[in-house]
Scaffold this motif. Sequence first.
Motif, PDB file in Angstrom:
ATOM      1  N   ILE A  95      20.334 -21.548   1.818  1.00  0.00           N
ATOM      2  CA  ILE A  95      20.087 -20.711   0.053  1.00  0.00           C
ATOM      3  C   ILE A  95      21.528 -20.703  -0.352  1.00  0.00           C
ATOM      4  CG2 ILE A  95      20.364 -18.662   1.270  1.00  0.00           C
ATOM      5  CD1 ILE A  95      17.839 -20.211  -1.069  1.00  0.00           C
ATOM      6  N   ASN A  96      21.247 -21.191  -1.924  1.00  0.00           N
ATOM      7  CA  ASN A  96      22.916 -20.804  -3.021  1.00  0.00           C
ATOM      8  C   ASN A  96      22.210 -19.917  -3.412  1.00  0.00           C
ATOM      9  OD1 ASN A  96      25.052 -20.917  -4.122  1.00  0.00           O
ATOM     10  ND2 ASN A  96      24.400 -23.624  -4.515  1.00  0.00           N
ATOM     11  N   LEU A  97      22.922 -18.765  -3.301  1.00  0.00           N
ATOM     12  CA  LEU A  97      22.481 -17.660  -4.398  1.00  0.00           C
ATOM     13  C   LEU A  97      23.088 -17.690  -5.812  1.00  0.00           C
ATOM     14  CD1 LEU A  97      22.805 -15.227  -1.681  1.00  0.00           C
ATOM     15  CD2 LEU A  97      20.657 -16.397  -2.897  1.00  0.00           C
ATOM     16  N   SER A  98      23.904 -18.904  -6.463  1.00  0.00           N
ATOM     17  CA  SER A  98      24.789 -18.818  -7.410  1.00  0.00           C
ATOM     18  C   SER A  98      25.503 -20.815  -8.049  1.00  0.00           C
ATOM     19  CB  SER A  98      25.886 -18.729  -7.430  1.00  0.00           C
ATOM     20  OG  SER A  98      26.982 -18.533  -6.111  1.00  0.00           O
TER      21      SER A  98
ATOM     22  N   TYR B  37      18.369 -15.441 -12.894  1.00  0.00           N
ATOM     23  CA  TYR B  37      18.932 -15.226 -11.398  1.00  0.00           C
ATOM     24  C   TYR B  37      18.003 -16.658 -10.500  1.00  0.00           C
ATOM     25  CZ  TYR B  37      19.611 -10.444 -12.951  1.00  0.00           C
ATOM     26  OH  TYR B  37      20.040  -8.852 -13.331  1.00  0.00           O
TER      27      TYR B  37
ATOM     28  N   THR C  14      18.053 -19.378  -7.173  1.00  0.00           N
ATOM     29  CA  THR C  14      18.475 -19.147  -6.414  1.00  0.00           C
ATOM     30  C   THR C  14      18.564 -21.114  -5.567  1.00  0.00           C
ATOM     31  OG1 THR C  14      17.490 -17.290  -5.606  1.00  0.00           O
ATOM     32  CG2 THR C  14      17.856 -19.433  -3.504  1.00  0.00           C
ATOM     33  N   THR C  15      18.700 -21.697  -4.907  1.00  0.00           N
ATOM     34  CA  THR C  15      18.647 -22.900  -4.610  1.00  0.00           C
ATOM     35  C   THR C  15      18.438 -22.892  -2.980  1.00  0.00           C
ATOM     36  OG1 THR C  15      20.247 -24.535  -4.438  1.00  0.00           O
ATOM     37  CG2 THR C  15      18.860 -24.116  -6.568  1.00  0.00           C
ATOM     38  N   LEU C  16      17.578 -24.224  -2.302  1.00  0.00           N
ATOM     39  CA  LEU C  16      17.163 -24.074  -0.874  1.00  0.00           C
ATOM     40  C   LEU C  16      17.535 -25.659  -0.365  1.00  0.00           C
ATOM     41  CD1 LEU C  16      16.344 -22.943   1.780  1.00  0.00           C
ATOM     42  CD2 LEU C  16      13.916 -23.878   1.110  1.00  0.00           C
TER      43      LEU C  16
ATOM     44  N   SER D  19      17.384 -29.808  -3.194  1.00  0.00           N
ATOM     45  CA  SER D  19      17.603 -28.708  -3.706  1.00  0.00           C
ATOM     46  C   SER D  19      16.850 -28.118  -4.443  1.00  0.00           C
ATOM     47  CB  SER D  19      18.943 -28.740  -4.389  1.00  0.00           C
ATOM     48  OG  SER D  19      19.702 -28.845  -3.214  1.00  0.00           O
TER      49      SER D  19
ATOM     50  N   TYR E 120      14.450 -25.404  -6.862  1.00  0.00           N
ATOM     51  CA  TYR E 120      15.821 -23.928  -7.880  1.00  0.00           C
ATOM     52  C   TYR E 120      13.959 -22.910  -7.770  1.00  0.00           C
ATOM     53  CZ  TYR E 120      19.426 -25.508 -10.104  1.00  0.00           C
ATOM     54  OH  TYR E 120      20.748 -26.254 -10.018  1.00  0.00           O
TER      55      TYR E 120
ATOM     56  N   ARG F  23      10.369 -11.691   0.822  1.00  0.00           N
ATOM     57  CA  ARG F  23      11.311 -10.873   1.199  1.00  0.00           C
ATOM     58  C   ARG F  23      11.644  -9.861   2.568  1.00  0.00           C
ATOM     59  NH1 ARG F  23      12.323  -8.294  -4.745  1.00  0.00           N
ATOM     60  NH2 ARG F  23      12.526  -9.965  -5.308  1.00  0.00           N
TER      61      ARG F  23
ATOM     62  N   LYS G  53      11.529 -13.177   5.048  1.00  0.00           N
ATOM     63  CA  LYS G  53      12.828 -14.045   5.045  1.00  0.00           C
ATOM     64  C   LYS G  53      12.684 -15.147   4.705  1.00  0.00           C
ATOM     65  CE  LYS G  53      16.496 -10.965   5.075  1.00  0.00           C
ATOM     66  NZ  LYS G  53      18.026 -10.528   6.778  1.00  0.00           N
TER      67      LYS G  53
END
Length: 809
Positions: free
Chosen positions: A683-686, A701, A703-705, A719, A721, A750, A753
């Motif tokens: 998971i890319n948070l930025s 905010y 996020t990409t997977l 990926s 969004y 959440r 996860k």
Amino acid sequence: MDVVYTGEHLFVGNLGYFFVSLSFGAAIFAFIAYLIATITHEASWKKLGRIGFFAHLTGVVGILVVLGCLISHHYYEYFYVWDHSSNSLPAAYMLACFWEGQEGSFLLWTFWHVVLGSILVWKAKDWESPVMAVIVLAQVMLSAMLLGLDLWGDEMKELGMNPFRLLRTEMEAPIFNQANYLTKLTDGTGLNPLLQNYWNVIHPPVLFLGFALTIVPFAYIMAGLFTKNNTGWVKAVMPWTAVTVGVLGLGILMGGAWAYEALSFGGFWAWDPVENAVLVPWLVAAAGLHTLVIFKNTGKALLSAMLMLAAAFILILYSTFLTRSGILGDTSVHSFTDLGLSGQLLLFLLMFVVLFAIALLVGYKHIPRPKTEDALTSRELWMLVGSIVLIVSAFQVIFSTSIPVLNKVIGFFVSNFNMAPPTNPVAHYNRFQIPFAILVALLTAGGQYFKYRKSPDKVWKKLLTGFLISLPIAVIFILGAQVYDALLLVLLIASVFTIVGNVQMLLPYFKSGKWRFGGASIAHIGIGLIFIGALISNGKRQVVSRNNAGIDFGENYTDEEKVVNVMLPKGKPIPMGGYLITYLTDSFVEPNHYYKVEYKKLDAETGKTVDRFFLYPKAQISEQMGLASDPSILRNFGWDLYTHVTSVPTGEEKGEWEDAENYTVSIGDTLKYRDMEFIVRMINLSPPIPEAYKEVKDSLYATTLEMSFFKDGKEYNISPYFIISGSKLFRPAAYNDDLGLRAFFVNINRDTKDFEIALALKNDPSPDYIIMKAMVFPMINLLWLGCILLFIGSIMAAYRRVLELKSKP
């Protein structure tokens, strides 16, 4: 305030119209000069006639060059170019744009007249002035069809249709309020898909050459009548008439080949009124040729020959009126709509009818008419009978075809008069024409055995011998094709007799080296083969496709069509007519869709494949025409397998993407999707913010997977969004074009996860099924062989007459 348009190529169009005016004015000048030369016999007027004619020729060639320039450069500001061509039109079909419209087809006819006129100026000698006077008079009328002059203050009553008129003067649309409208008018409407066939590139020029050729015998006859020299033209006209019959016949038969390959009605002749309107002049011209041969050999039947050959030309004019006046609009799929030329066409026809009637009155008493009776065993008697049969056959066809005209004319005098055209044209015409064909075949066979004036008594023995030889050959055809209908059986025997009888006549010519005398026999053999090929291929054609599943294809299909069409789901083999048939895929090569259909023939005992081949029926799909289908044909020596698509899904029946499939995944999972495996890597948070969201004022905010998909040993990354902006949630899809795959977030859990994602593949653009029809035409190649021999024989006959013309004063 008038709009000042930009980007238009007006000089080229104005140059084209200059050539239109030149061709019309020069034709008038040439007619006057040649007419005066005919009356006064002064060489100076003949010279002026030639000058006028070659100026007219310059105008006609100039029109062709300019129109070709406009079409090839896609100058869509011109209506004719916009209406008949497009950017995607293959270069091979650009020529067909010339004659798709009425203006272009008249131009083609005019062009052939100037070609023939040039030959006559060179070869006609003492006959030049009166013959050319007739031809340039016809050119005056044809050139007037292109003038587009508003003489009466009414746009609907213009004199002719100018091929160089502008699109903005023909149509009212908001786009023409803009000075730079051509920057938005980037394409034309295109050539009718049915005309995008190689036959349509060569068939109309040959057919119009046949049209044009009919004027040459007519012009000589008119010249002979007015100059009271009614026999001097015969030798000169003999080769012209033979070429007329050969070329016009070839044009008609090319039309049949085009219909067979492009129109998808499953045949080469449908007795359509436009087909009939061209067939009739050919029948009459063929009758005229035979009576002209009678006169050459016996001095008899000159009046009959003159009437028939004159009628052939006048019937060409009548056919033009029928097909281009709009009067056949409800009865023919081939006819043109009325562009306001019907009055000119009628004047063209009536003018030459009246002129011929006057000429006949002037020269009638000078026409030789021997009083002697024809012997029963004379060739001329049976040739004349055969010519009369052709005339009666032509009358039946033209009468039935002219029912809309008769309704108009008689209805003018008798209220509520309305004669119904035949509801089943094929059955209607066959009922009359098959007996005529039998008579023609018998006379073509038997007439060859007789001599001119009187034949020796042994002629009957030769005739009987030929017939007896024909019988066992006919029996083979009868049993092989299973012809059991009495009338068709007689036609088949007569057609075989035609071939045998003419082969008997032909062999001595080849043995003695006098092959050029065999032209008539070769043409007659061609007639016999045409009859046999048409009878067996059309009468015994077999529908291979059968709707055994009983699927209802909808209201666009008749009950009969629902039975003989079959639905082929993509990739699913369907047994049909001894084959296992599979629709595999489609491809697109602009502007055609090609549908690949596999045929397999299996051994009945072992189930192994003994034959395998592919057919590629094609179609164009357009808003104007819907599905315009061209068949694909497997040609064999003894039969053709004819396959064409009658329906495909519209494209609205499925979206661009398949229905998505949902997956619940965690980091490090490896899963399978269709024929691929994929790994959820991280998971890319930025991640970088997509361009579409950079202008959002609220805080973002994203996020990409990060996922990797594996197919055929290759790795592909994708990926999706998950973006939050204030109280708004965005889940833009990610795409991988190489896989035709899209992926997007559904939800993020959440607590566990886990991530819920959706995956979807792009829909295959090729249709899921096709509906097609397949037929076998047995012995169709006999028909095409007959067509070739008919043309070769006619040209050989013409060549022989040319040699005779050179060798005799």
